[in-house]
Design a protein around this motif. Structure first.
Motif: not given
Length: 672
Positions: A478-480, A102-103, A527-529, A509-512
């Motif tokens: 935002l989460r890590n 992901g860019g 954060n996406i899934e 990548v979780r929480d990307a």
């Protein structure tokens, strides 16, 4: 100040290493020989396990553009956020990632220079213009998450850059180049021994009027070339403190100024870095490092309809502090145990002014910032059992996100908005491990699994930004990001000069963190899934006589996942499926060579909804060097020789272009 300190440390270190009143006799001394290398500790056992690619000094310096980004792009899977290099992109957009995860303007790959993380403390971008390839000895790229020291930044992989020693550089050297648009590139270094150690002073200056990033049909009177003016100065010293113990010091100062699209749309990026590193190579091996970074960024946003400034990001000062300690006990040649701790602290503040596009008057004054810290404890064990290599490692990270704020005031100083965000902290654990088996005949099989971690940057948490007409909002909640992945590969080197490698991987990548579209002119960092990337990477290196071929190819099937979202199942923004590079070089005689490089980047999308396309492109570059005397060489370089159209940005038809055909010519002086 950092440079003076680095140079001054050399005679002090030399004085510690010997008794000035009673110097030892070379014939009679029984003391161990003092050997100074200026390099890091080796970790050869685990190298066959992970998907690694090494670039030597020639691969780093003999490129069509002369930029470090160009050299790294020869590694399958390496990607920048934008398709522009550090001459024609906004500095804050210079993120580096691997494996098409992901860019992102923030780097998902950990970039180290002599062990020091180079990411900007506030933004997370890499100051590529300050990293001169001619100062380097090598680069080692490890794809896949996780690392020992500073592993909290190695979500997608690690890029380790190593500075060259005095012997590798020679006592002096210089180069001066000019291109067909009036741009220049110049650099020089001085190196010498000081006692049993050495010191190197080097500088580089790049400047030019640039090119129009705006297509001809869209240019207006306010359109401007992508002018750039950047310089950097580095001092590095290495001194022995005792046999098998050396002190390494480095100071770096840089300044980078650019103009993008319109007159007055100026940006600047500055930095002052200093580091000290102690290396012990005895029975008990030690790598201790401390560093400090002072950075700043400014940017003026110009309206694309009225062509006047609408946002003045006047100052973004930030400070990075950190260090590590790594200890390796004596366990024999078949065992390497690495244990230690690392720490990073990033602090920064944004100050910007919103301006009226009609009157130029101040509409609002804004400030934002905070502090992030990460303390990591790590241990890794490598074990060699005949043809089988095993490695396993674990990290435990204590992170804090605190002191976050956002404040806006009207022109008279009246409070419009004030947010003080709740402090957060926690623990994160991660693991990695793998095995490699030497089948024989040059054939090796390997497999690895790993986890990775990345904290959101201060920029992502607190700073909104505008690429007119789209505003991207910050998000303090935002989460890590967390990565889980595995890979398997085959390496084949049947004889010297022949290397083939194929790797298949599956990374999630979780929480990307992604820029999610809210409406046609508004996005927000969320954060996406997950971002799920599966693919294959291949690389080859063939040498015969004076010929050398290097090739790499990657294909990645990547998806953004978020149940119910409009982008669910889409390819992540700024992420191509195909990328490849092929370079053919021939050395006619000592010092004379010529080579060409073909590079392809597949189609990708500007945004998460796949509404704006960035078409695929293929470029051809060239490099030639011809000695005129023993020390003087003529150099010719060509970028994008077929003048391929490279679309670097497409927002609803508002397009920016990458570098057109560019021809360089110049001379290089070498003291070796």
């Amino acid at each position: 100040m950092p440079i003076a300190f680095a140079v001054a440390s050399l005679p002090i270190g030399a004085a510690i290493a010997q008794d000035s009143d009673n110097p030892p006799s070379r014939e009679m001394s029984t003391e161990p020989a003092i050997i100074v290398t200026g390099s890091a500790l080796e970790n050869t056992l685990s190298k066959p396990v992970y998907a690694m690619r090494s670039l030597d000094q020639a691969a780093l310096t003999k490129t069509p553009s002369g930029r470090i980004e160009d050299a790294l792009a020869s590694v399958a899977g390496f990607q920048q956020f934008r398709r522009s290099d550090s001459r024609s992109s906004n500095p804050s957009a210079q993120g580096a990632t691997l494996r098409a995860l992901g860019g992102n303007a923030t780097s998902r790959a950990l970039v180290l220079l002599d062990g020091v993380p180079m990411a900007d403390p506030f933004f997370g971008y890499i100051p590529f213009s300050a990293i001169a390839p001619e100062r380097l000895s090598s680069a080692q790229v490890t794809r896949g998450g996780g690392a020992g020291p500073f592993g909290a930044g190695a979500l997608a992989g690690t890029i380790e850059l190593s500075s060259a020693s005095a012997d590798e550089l020679g006592p002096f050297g210089a180069q001066v180049y000019a291109n067909d648009r009036g741009g220049t590139e110049s650099g020089a270094h001085l190196a010498g021994n000081l006692g049993a150690g050495f010191a190197i002073l080097s500088g580089r200056w790049d400047r030019g009027p640039g090119f129009y990033t705006t297509p001809v049909a869209d240019r207006v009177d306010a359109s401007a070339r992508a002018a750039y003016d950047s310089w950097s100065l580095q001092a590095r010293g290495v001194a022995p403190l005792a046999p098998n113990i050396e002190l390494q010091a480095r100071g770096l100062i840089y300044d980078d100024r650019r103009t993008l699209r319109f007159d007055g749309a100026d940006s600047s990026s500055t930095g002052q870095d200093a580091s000290l590193r102690l290396i012990a190579r005895g029975d008990w091996q030690v790598d201790a490092l401390a560093y400090v970074q002072a950075r700043n960024f400014t940017n003026v946003v110009v309206s694309s309809t009225r062509f006047v400034p609408v946002l003045d990001q006047r100052s973004t000062p930030s400070t990075g502090l950190g260090g590590k300690i790594e200890i390796r006990p004596p366990l024999g040649e078949r065992h390497i145990l690495r244990a230690g701790a690392d720490f990073r602290r990033s602090e920064g503040d944004l100050s910007e002014v919103a301006l009226s596009a009609f009157t130029g008057a101040v509409r609002e004054r804004r400030s934002a910032g905070g502090t992030n810290t990460d303390l990591g404890l790590f241990v890794e064990q490598d074990f060699l059992a005949g043809p089988l290599t095993l490695t396993a490692g674990a990290r435990l990270d204590r992170f804090t996100i605190r002191d976050g704020y956002y404040e806006a005031r009207d022109p008279d100083g009246g409070l419009v908005e004030r947010n003080r965000f709740e402090d957060r902290s926690g623990w994160e654990s991660s693991f990695r491990g793998g095995a490699a088996y030497d089948v024989g005949g040059g054939l090796s099989l390997r497999a690895a699994a790993y986890m990775g971690l990345r904290l959101p940057t201060l920029n992502e948490l607190y700073r909104p930004f505008v690429v007119f007409p789209v505003t991207t909002q910050a998000n303090a909640a935002l989460r890590n990001e967390q990565l889980e992945g595995f890979e398997a590969g085959v390496d084949f080197a049947p004889r010297e000069g022949v290397e083939l490698s194929v790797t298949g991987f599956d990374n999630r990548v979780r929480d990307a963190i992604a820029n999610v579209t809210l409406d046609p002119v508004t996005r927000q960092r969320q954060n996406i899934e997950a971002i799920h990337a599966r693919g294959i990477e291949a690389a080859t290196r063939l040498e015969s006589g004076g010929w050398r071929f290097d090739g790499s190819l990657s294909y990645t099937d990547a998806e953004a996942r978020e149940d119910g979202a409009a982008f669910d199942g889409n390819r992540p923004a700024q992420t191509p499926a195909w990328a490849g590079s092929a370079s053919l070089r021939y050395a006619f005689s000592e010092g004379a060579l010529a080579g060409v490089t073909l590079r392809h980047v597949g189609r990708q999308f500007e945004d998460d909804l796949q509404s704006d396309i960035l078409p695929a492109f293929t470029t051809l570059g060239a490099y030639a060097e011809v000695p005129l005397t023993r020390r003087l060489s003529l150099v010719l370089r060509g970028e994008n020789l077929t003048d391929e159209t490279i679309v670097t940005r497409n927002q609803a038809g508002s397009i920016d272009l990458g570098v057109p055909r560019t021809v360089w010519f110049g001379v290089k002086v070498s003291g070796r």
